[in-house]
Design a protein around this motif. Sequence first.
Motif, PDB file in Angstrom:
ATOM      1  N   UNK A 240       5.685  -4.528  -5.895  1.00  0.00           N
ATOM      2  CA  UNK A 240       6.089  -3.975  -4.600  1.00  0.00           C
ATOM      3  C   UNK A 240       6.506  -2.520  -4.761  1.00  0.00           C
TER       4      UNK A 240
ATOM      5  N   UNK B 289       3.506  -0.456  -5.257  1.00  0.00           N
ATOM      6  CA  UNK B 289       2.804  -0.262  -3.985  1.00  0.00           C
ATOM      7  C   UNK B 289       3.475   0.826  -3.162  1.00  0.00           C
TER       8      UNK B 289
ATOM      9  N   UNK C 128       1.847   4.248  -2.082  1.00  0.00           N
ATOM     10  CA  UNK C 128       1.762   4.658  -0.683  1.00  0.00           C
ATOM     11  C   UNK C 128       2.370   6.032  -0.481  1.00  0.00           C
TER      12      UNK C 128
ATOM     13  N   UNK D 148       0.012   8.475  -1.821  1.00  0.00           N
ATOM     14  CA  UNK D 148      -1.139   8.692  -0.921  1.00  0.00           C
ATOM     15  C   UNK D 148      -0.745   9.671   0.176  1.00  0.00           C
TER      16      UNK D 148
ATOM     17  N   UNK E  29      -0.983  -3.565   3.377  1.00  0.00           N
ATOM     18  CA  UNK E  29      -0.094  -2.505   3.862  1.00  0.00           C
ATOM     19  C   UNK E  29      -0.580  -1.125   3.463  1.00  0.00           C
ATOM     20  N   UNK E  30      -1.731  -0.772   3.988  1.00  0.00           N
ATOM     21  CA  UNK E  30      -2.278   0.551   3.699  1.00  0.00           C
ATOM     22  C   UNK E  30      -1.284   1.600   4.161  1.00  0.00           C
ATOM     23  N   UNK E  31      -1.145   2.614   3.338  1.00  0.00           N
ATOM     24  CA  UNK E  31      -0.266   3.704   3.739  1.00  0.00           C
ATOM     25  C   UNK E  31      -0.745   4.219   5.091  1.00  0.00           C
TER      26      UNK E  31
END
Lengths: 130, 588
Positions: A30, A33, A37, A40, B79-81
Amino acid sequence: MRQTFLLWVFLVVGAGVALFLLKYEVQEREERLARLNAEIIRNQEAIQVLRAEWSYLNRPDRLAELARRHLNLVPVTAKTLMTGVTALPNPIPVVTPDGLPLRPNTRTNPYIVAPMEKPQAILASGVAVQ
Amino acid sequence: MSRLNLRTAFKRAPNPEAPPPSHQVCLEGDVKQAIDVGRTRLVIAAALFAMAFGAVGLRLADVTVMSRGGEPRLADAPRVAAPIQTTRAEILDRNGLLLATSLYTPSLYADPQAVIDPVAAARALATVLPGISEQEIVTKLSAERRFVWIKRNLTPRQKFEINRLGIPGFYFQREERRVYPQSGAAAHVVGYTDVDGRGIAGIEQSFDEVLRSGGQPVQLSLDLRLQHIVRESLIESMTEFQAIGAAGVVLDAKTAEVLAMVSLPDFDPNHAGSIDPDAQFNRATLGVYEMGSTFKVFNHAMALDSGKVRIGGSFDATQPIRISRFTINDYHPEKRWLSVAEIFEHSSNIGSARMAMEVGVNGQQDFMKKIGMLARLPIEVPEAGLPLAPSPWREINLMTISFGHGLSVSPLHLVSGVSAMVNGGVLRPVTLLKREAGATPAGTRVIAERTSEQMRKLLRLVVEKGTGRNASAEGYLVGGKTGTAEKLSGRGYNRKARISSFVGAFPINDPKYIVLAMIDEPVGNKRTFGYATGGWVAAPVVKNIVQRMAPMYGILPVDESAPEIRRDLVLDIAPRDTQNGGKRLASY
């Protein structure tokens, strides 16, 4: 009875350990991730900045100035555009050094490099080099 | 209940050889009953727990092993950014170059109480931040507050440098900022936003809702390269003729997309706070002007299309026309009978007025309405000027409008109209948005195909022999019309303040692009022998634009004297028929 008991203890402890490991694994993923994110988003913002910069650096006036300064080229005019085969200049007649016309051998190779008419001095910065 | 010795109660049988008793303890009576009850309860509880754990176990097996065993078939990104949350979408040109975008920029603020050595900090910062002096920073840092902006909207490099300095007490705040990488290149079309990110001009204003929803970028029909060419050519001309302003438009004649639209002087939308009102004014769409002789394009098309005037006809231009207190004169009086073609070639006001009179007031009004000269253009920027039409429309207006006075329209009106005159006679709504390739909007037919062909020949004649010779970009078959209008000042016209324009189409045998150049108040110079007319000032600009844009758009030059081209374009100038009451060739 004893073996059964031990088996159960083993199973319970095993399940507990597995669960903990799983939990930490999930937690770690998590976090990864969330990190990805965030990365990104950071990269998207960086791309956005770079796109703006790319567009800024590609301003036509800047490119024109750079081309003028660094390229040995001028804008195309109607006179410098060749619009068809007919606009090509006449080919130089192929002549051997002893003055005999050379007939292209159409069977093997239709393209024959014309021999130089006469050796010429090459000019480099205005001085003839022999 | 009696005392129970649990030790004895649960002790194993001491003798393993002894046959196992059915019960290790033999209790009687109340004690036995109590133990039985307890045992039953235990069994029930154990069964319940076993069922619960069994269920959990089954579910675990189901989730981990049974369902979705192996790799997932579909690559689903959990959960794509969320795509970058810029609150405003981008504006692009037709080739996808950025015209406007939103960037998150860091802004530097300080907590003065936390800064240990303000002077040293200021000195270090001043080396990194241009445009702010050491003294200013010191003043800011000596404030009593706990929050003070040092500099807003830094570049990533500046942020990096400041972080590298590592001075305590300074922090960054992320702020969104609208950035226009092309600065002034398409300023009037793109517009700009206020400090809160609301569009307050141009596309930014009219597409505010769309841009704000942050979805797809808005793609304009503008071509930035062409925009640059037009702008540069106009600036060159403005400088040479000391003009106060200029406007230029390039329109795709087939799709009615605006490929370039420039209004000068322009501004840098990145510094929207300090825009000069004159620079902010969009001369190409908002400004309405009496266009002068370029309007003769419409007058000729109207007269020829009405059928009341034939291309071979001729009109008396020997005398100026006097009507009430006005006199209609020619700029270069020929003082003779002129054919319809010659009226166009020499840009004769007298001849044009006489042609308009053949059609009449109502005919002219209808025609002007049909080609959209009396209404605001359906253009995508909010800065769309309303034409100034005479009311009531008298005979004097009929005459003056025939040569472009008394009806003020925006330069874009003119381009849109001329496009319809030469493209075969179909008026299509002009647009600033890119159309899908091959999607030509259905237009309305305003003149016949044949009239349009005649207009093309007439426009070519002007460039080949008439007032527009300076626009002849050799090889590209430019056709067009010059225009020079005196500007209204107070109650009359100012002879010194002119608007010189040229509207052209090329290649005129099959027009692909319409080019307009308009120079506001040019002053003639030595090179032009003191002339500041459309033919001397604006026509060379169009020539320049055409010469530079044609190779870019893949238009091959042609031999202008080739017989097949001359056959298509050359017009018999001399009057041929005895129309208009046998007045013919009297002065030839």
